[in-house]
Design a protein around this motif. Structure first.
Motif, PDB file in Angstrom:
ATOM      1  N   ASP A 133       0.660  -1.344   0.506  1.00 24.68           N
ATOM      2  CA  ASP A 133      -0.095   0.198  -0.148  1.00 24.68           C
ATOM      3  C   ASP A 133       0.981   0.911   0.054  1.00 24.68           C
ATOM      4  O   ASP A 133       0.355   2.485  -0.706  1.00 24.68           O
ATOM      5  CB  ASP A 133      -1.009   0.224   1.584  1.00 24.68           C
ATOM      6  CG  ASP A 133      -1.388  -1.293   1.018  1.00 24.68           C
ATOM      7  OD1 ASP A 133      -2.403  -1.672  -0.168  1.00 24.68           O
ATOM      8  OD2 ASP A 133      -2.201  -1.370   2.385  1.00 24.68           O
ATOM      9  N   VAL A 134       1.844   1.155   0.623  1.00 25.15           N
ATOM     10  CA  VAL A 134       3.262   2.711   1.002  1.00 25.15           C
ATOM     11  C   VAL A 134       3.526   2.170  -0.482  1.00 25.15           C
ATOM     12  O   VAL A 134       3.700   3.654  -1.259  1.00 25.15           O
ATOM     13  CB  VAL A 134       3.877   2.039   2.394  1.00 25.15           C
ATOM     14  CG1 VAL A 134       4.855   3.330   1.720  1.00 25.15           C
ATOM     15  CG2 VAL A 134       2.970   2.076   3.280  1.00 25.15           C
ATOM     16  N   ILE A 135       4.092   1.200  -0.727  1.00 27.65           N
ATOM     17  CA  ILE A 135       4.248   2.231  -2.513  1.00 27.65           C
ATOM     18  C   ILE A 135       2.914   2.255  -3.451  1.00 27.65           C
ATOM     19  O   ILE A 135       3.816   3.396  -4.028  1.00 27.65           O
ATOM     20  CB  ILE A 135       4.775  -0.239  -2.946  1.00 27.65           C
ATOM     21  CG1 ILE A 135       6.006  -0.454  -2.235  1.00 27.65           C
ATOM     22  CG2 ILE A 135       5.595   0.557  -4.456  1.00 27.65           C
ATOM     23  CD1 ILE A 135       6.891  -1.558  -2.455  1.00 27.65           C
ATOM     24  N   GLU A 136       2.553   2.261  -3.409  1.00 30.54           N
ATOM     25  CA  GLU A 136       1.678   2.212  -4.530  1.00 30.54           C
ATOM     26  C   GLU A 136       1.122   4.005  -3.720  1.00 30.54           C
ATOM     27  O   GLU A 136       0.935   4.995  -4.822  1.00 30.54           O
ATOM     28  CB  GLU A 136       0.043   1.832  -4.114  1.00 30.54           C
ATOM     29  CG  GLU A 136       0.365   0.450  -5.126  1.00 30.54           C
ATOM     30  CD  GLU A 136      -1.777  -0.503  -4.143  1.00 30.54           C
ATOM     31  OE1 GLU A 136      -1.862   0.003  -3.375  1.00 30.54           O
ATOM     32  OE2 GLU A 136      -1.427  -1.738  -5.143  1.00 30.54           O
ATOM     33  N   ALA A 137       0.616   4.535  -2.300  1.00 30.39           N
ATOM     34  CA  ALA A 137       0.778   6.054  -2.168  1.00 30.39           C
ATOM     35  C   ALA A 137       2.397   6.493  -3.153  1.00 30.39           C
ATOM     36  O   ALA A 137       1.852   7.731  -3.195  1.00 30.39           O
ATOM     37  CB  ALA A 137       0.959   5.705  -0.241  1.00 30.39           C
ATOM     38  N   ARG A 138       3.027   6.048  -2.385  1.00 37.04           N
ATOM     39  CA  ARG A 138       4.500   6.634  -3.021  1.00 37.04           C
ATOM     40  C   ARG A 138       4.152   7.019  -4.657  1.00 37.04           C
ATOM     41  O   ARG A 138       4.948   7.895  -4.765  1.00 37.04           O
ATOM     42  CB  ARG A 138       6.094   5.872  -3.247  1.00 37.04           C
ATOM     43  CG  ARG A 138       5.715   6.167  -1.131  1.00 37.04           C
ATOM     44  CD  ARG A 138       7.410   5.563  -0.717  1.00 37.04           C
ATOM     45  NE  ARG A 138       8.189   6.576  -1.168  1.00 37.04           N
ATOM     46  CZ  ARG A 138       9.149   5.903  -2.024  1.00 37.04           C
ATOM     47  NH1 ARG A 138       9.875   5.337  -0.768  1.00 37.04           N
ATOM     48  NH2 ARG A 138      10.801   6.952  -2.012  1.00 37.04           N
ATOM     49  N   GLU A 139       4.049   6.234  -5.310  1.00 38.60           N
ATOM     50  CA  GLU A 139       3.724   6.178  -6.614  1.00 38.60           C
ATOM     51  C   GLU A 139       2.502   7.440  -6.993  1.00 38.60           C
ATOM     52  O   GLU A 139       2.747   8.133  -7.944  1.00 38.60           O
ATOM     53  CB  GLU A 139       3.725   4.975  -7.866  1.00 38.60           C
ATOM     54  CG  GLU A 139       4.547   3.557  -7.417  1.00 38.60           C
ATOM     55  CD  GLU A 139       3.938   2.587  -7.654  1.00 38.60           C
ATOM     56  OE1 GLU A 139       2.764   2.627  -8.431  1.00 38.60           O
ATOM     57  OE2 GLU A 139       4.714   1.463  -7.458  1.00 38.60           O
ATOM     58  N   ALA A 140       2.266   7.244  -6.272  1.00 39.75           N
ATOM     59  CA  ALA A 140       0.784   8.295  -6.655  1.00 39.75           C
ATOM     60  C   ALA A 140       1.193   9.840  -6.006  1.00 39.75           C
ATOM     61  O   ALA A 140       1.105  10.820  -7.122  1.00 39.75           O
ATOM     62  CB  ALA A 140      -0.533   8.349  -5.932  1.00 39.75           C
ATOM     63  N   LEU A 141       2.008   9.851  -4.575  1.00 35.29           N
ATOM     64  CA  LEU A 141       1.915  11.012  -4.190  1.00 35.29           C
ATOM     65  C   LEU A 141       3.365  11.679  -5.681  1.00 35.29           C
ATOM     66  O   LEU A 141       3.060  13.161  -5.492  1.00 35.29           O
ATOM     67  CB  LEU A 141       1.946  11.295  -3.227  1.00 35.29           C
ATOM     68  CG  LEU A 141       0.658  10.468  -2.825  1.00 35.29           C
ATOM     69  CD1 LEU A 141       0.980  10.800  -1.419  1.00 35.29           C
ATOM     70  CD2 LEU A 141      -0.092  12.072  -2.736  1.00 35.29           C
ATOM     71  N   GLU A 142       4.243  11.390  -4.668  1.00 33.29           N
ATOM     72  CA  GLU A 142       6.052  11.549  -5.266  1.00 33.29           C
ATOM     73  C   GLU A 142       6.231  11.908  -6.695  1.00 33.29           C
ATOM     74  O   GLU A 142       7.156  12.631  -7.074  1.00 33.29           O
ATOM     75  CB  GLU A 142       6.548  10.258  -4.269  1.00 33.29           C
ATOM     76  CG  GLU A 142       6.798  10.729  -3.225  1.00 33.29           C
ATOM     77  CD  GLU A 142       8.476   9.878  -2.575  1.00 33.29           C
ATOM     78  OE1 GLU A 142       8.334  10.979  -2.174  1.00 33.29           O
ATOM     79  OE2 GLU A 142       8.117   9.045  -1.915  1.00 33.29           O
ATOM     80  N   VAL A 143       5.856  11.172  -7.186  1.00 31.68           N
ATOM     81  CA  VAL A 143       5.833  11.305  -9.047  1.00 31.68           C
ATOM     82  C   VAL A 143       5.029  12.749  -9.410  1.00 31.68           C
ATOM     83  O   VAL A 143       5.877  13.597 -10.429  1.00 31.68           O
ATOM     84  CB  VAL A 143       5.273  10.036  -9.698  1.00 31.68           C
ATOM     85  CG1 VAL A 143       5.097  10.779 -11.347  1.00 31.68           C
ATOM     86  CG2 VAL A 143       5.561   8.848  -9.545  1.00 31.68           C
ATOM     87  N   LYS A 144       3.896  12.473  -9.040  1.00 31.40           N
ATOM     88  CA  LYS A 144       3.902  13.905  -9.089  1.00 31.40           C
ATOM     89  C   LYS A 144       4.279  15.761  -8.336  1.00 31.40           C
ATOM     90  O   LYS A 144       4.789  16.185  -8.999  1.00 31.40           O
ATOM     91  CB  LYS A 144       1.821  14.412  -8.560  1.00 31.40           C
ATOM     92  CG  LYS A 144       1.714  15.837  -8.602  1.00 31.40           C
ATOM     93  CD  LYS A 144       1.029  15.983 -10.234  1.00 31.40           C
ATOM     94  CE  LYS A 144      -0.070  17.488 -10.532  1.00 31.40           C
ATOM     95  NZ  LYS A 144      -0.097  17.953 -12.064  1.00 31.40           N
ATOM     96  N   LEU A 145       4.564  15.026  -7.137  1.00 31.59           N
ATOM     97  CA  LEU A 145       5.848  15.680  -6.627  1.00 31.59           C
ATOM     98  C   LEU A 145       6.752  16.848  -7.765  1.00 31.59           C
ATOM     99  O   LEU A 145       6.813  17.765  -7.200  1.00 31.59           O
ATOM    100  CB  LEU A 145       6.192  15.348  -5.120  1.00 31.59           C
ATOM    101  CG  LEU A 145       4.775  15.296  -4.014  1.00 31.59           C
ATOM    102  CD1 LEU A 145       5.333  14.452  -2.643  1.00 31.59           C
ATOM    103  CD2 LEU A 145       4.734  17.497  -3.868  1.00 31.59           C
ATOM    104  N   ALA A 146       7.802  15.463  -8.071  1.00 31.58           N
ATOM    105  CA  ALA A 146       9.103  15.768  -8.257  1.00 31.58           C
ATOM    106  C   ALA A 146       8.671  16.706 -10.268  1.00 31.58           C
ATOM    107  O   ALA A 146       9.111  17.215 -10.335  1.00 31.58           O
ATOM    108  CB  ALA A 146       9.230  14.435  -8.642  1.00 31.58           C
ATOM    109  N   GLY A 147       7.448  16.279  -9.894  1.00 30.46           N
ATOM    110  CA  GLY A 147       7.251  16.766 -11.490  1.00 30.46           C
ATOM    111  C   GLY A 147       6.695  18.605 -11.406  1.00 30.46           C
ATOM    112  O   GLY A 147       7.098  19.705 -11.738  1.00 30.46           O
ATOM    113  N   LEU A 148       6.767  18.913 -10.371  1.00 36.31           N
ATOM    114  CA  LEU A 148       5.734  19.794  -9.678  1.00 36.31           C
ATOM    115  C   LEU A 148       6.746  20.917  -9.418  1.00 36.31           C
ATOM    116  O   LEU A 148       7.516  22.048  -9.254  1.00 36.31           O
ATOM    117  CB  LEU A 148       4.899  19.689  -8.577  1.00 36.31           C
ATOM    118  CG  LEU A 148       3.349  19.319  -8.793  1.00 36.31           C
ATOM    119  CD1 LEU A 148       2.550  19.527  -7.605  1.00 36.31           C
ATOM    120  CD2 LEU A 148       2.751  20.424  -9.675  1.00 36.31           C
ATOM    121  N   ALA A 149       7.941  20.226  -8.975  1.00 31.63           N
ATOM    122  CA  ALA A 149       9.463  20.672  -8.066  1.00 31.63           C
ATOM    123  C   ALA A 149      10.159  21.327  -9.065  1.00 31.63           C
ATOM    124  O   ALA A 149      10.612  22.299  -8.982  1.00 31.63           O
ATOM    125  CB  ALA A 149      10.066  19.313  -7.149  1.00 31.63           C
TER     126      ALA A 149
END
Length: 238
Positions: free
Chosen positions: A106-122
């Motif tokens: 579940d944590v891996i799925e959450a990271r994929e959803a959140l951190e990929v978007k965060l990197a793009g915004l960064a």
């Protein structure tokens, strides 16, 4: 009615799940702590000695130690061995291990959803101060890895710096909600052979894309990084 009875029999006769080797080793290590009367602050024998006594590979012993470390039972210190922090009931530790195996996915799925978007915004929103924080985290992790460490703290600081660089209050709050769960999976991941260097290389790819302002490349780099570091022994079949 007959269908219900059949279903019940099938449930009762479901395949037997054999405990994984690292789970058996966790039990043995907890038994050792009890049998030897070890207390908080005492050290476990070195990995090599444990592997010899248990007749298993050092990799298997390392995995069991990581499982105990994530549960807060021991603290594995580079060059100083495993120090006992707490001696909980054996059943409690094993139940927590089983629950964590499902939670990691579940944590891996959450990271994929959140951190990929965060990197793009960064990549779009980062400031000079954000880039300095990202570079500082990379340097911190690199120093630890060169010295033979796992780079856990530097890894944590890097992902926190990328999150801050995205300047998204809501996404940052969601990351905070799962921070402790990510910490568990981070320790598990960075304990895999060769993983600290691989993780550091992945960070550098993401950092370069953020510095270049390339949102697509930053997102892709983060997605590939998370996929790579999510290959953990906990989720593999023995």
């Amino acid at each position: 009615m007959a269908t219900a009875r059949k279903s019940g029999r099938e449930t009762a006769l479901r395949p037997f799940v054999r405990p994984r080797l690292y789970e058996q080793l966790v039990e043995r290590l907890l038994d050792h702590i009890q049998a030897e009367g070890l207390r908080v602050g005492d050290r476990l024998p070195p990995e090599r000695e444990l592997a010899s006594q248990l007749a298993v590979s050092r990799a298997s012993v390392s995995q069991a130690l990581v499982a105990l470390e994530v549960q807060g039972v021991i603290d594995v210190r580079h060059g100083d061995g495993a120090v006992i922090l707490e001696i909980p009931p054996e059943r409690q530790v094993l139940a927590a291990l089983h629950a964590r195996r499902n939670r990691v996915r579940d944590v891996i799925e959450a990271r994929e959803a959140l951190e990929v978007k965060l990197a793009g915004l960064a990549a779009v929103r980062r400031t000079a101060a954000d880039l300095a924080a990202i570079d500082g985290a990379l340097e911190e992790m690199a120093r630890d890895v060169v010295q033979g460490g796992r780079g856990v703290v530097g890894d944590e600081h890097f992902h926190a710096a990328v999150t801050a660089a995205a300047h998204s209050e809501l996404l940052a709050r969601l990351m905070t909600e799962i921070a402790e769960l990510i910490k568990e999976s981070r320790v598990e991941s960075l304990s895999q052979p060769g993983r600290p260097k691989q993780s550091l290389d992945g960070h550098r790819v993401v950092a370069e894309a953020i510095r270049a302002g390339d949102a697509g490349r930053a997102s892709t780099g983060m997605a590939e990084h998370i996929a790579a570091v999510s290959d953990v022994a906990l989720l593999r079949e023995d």
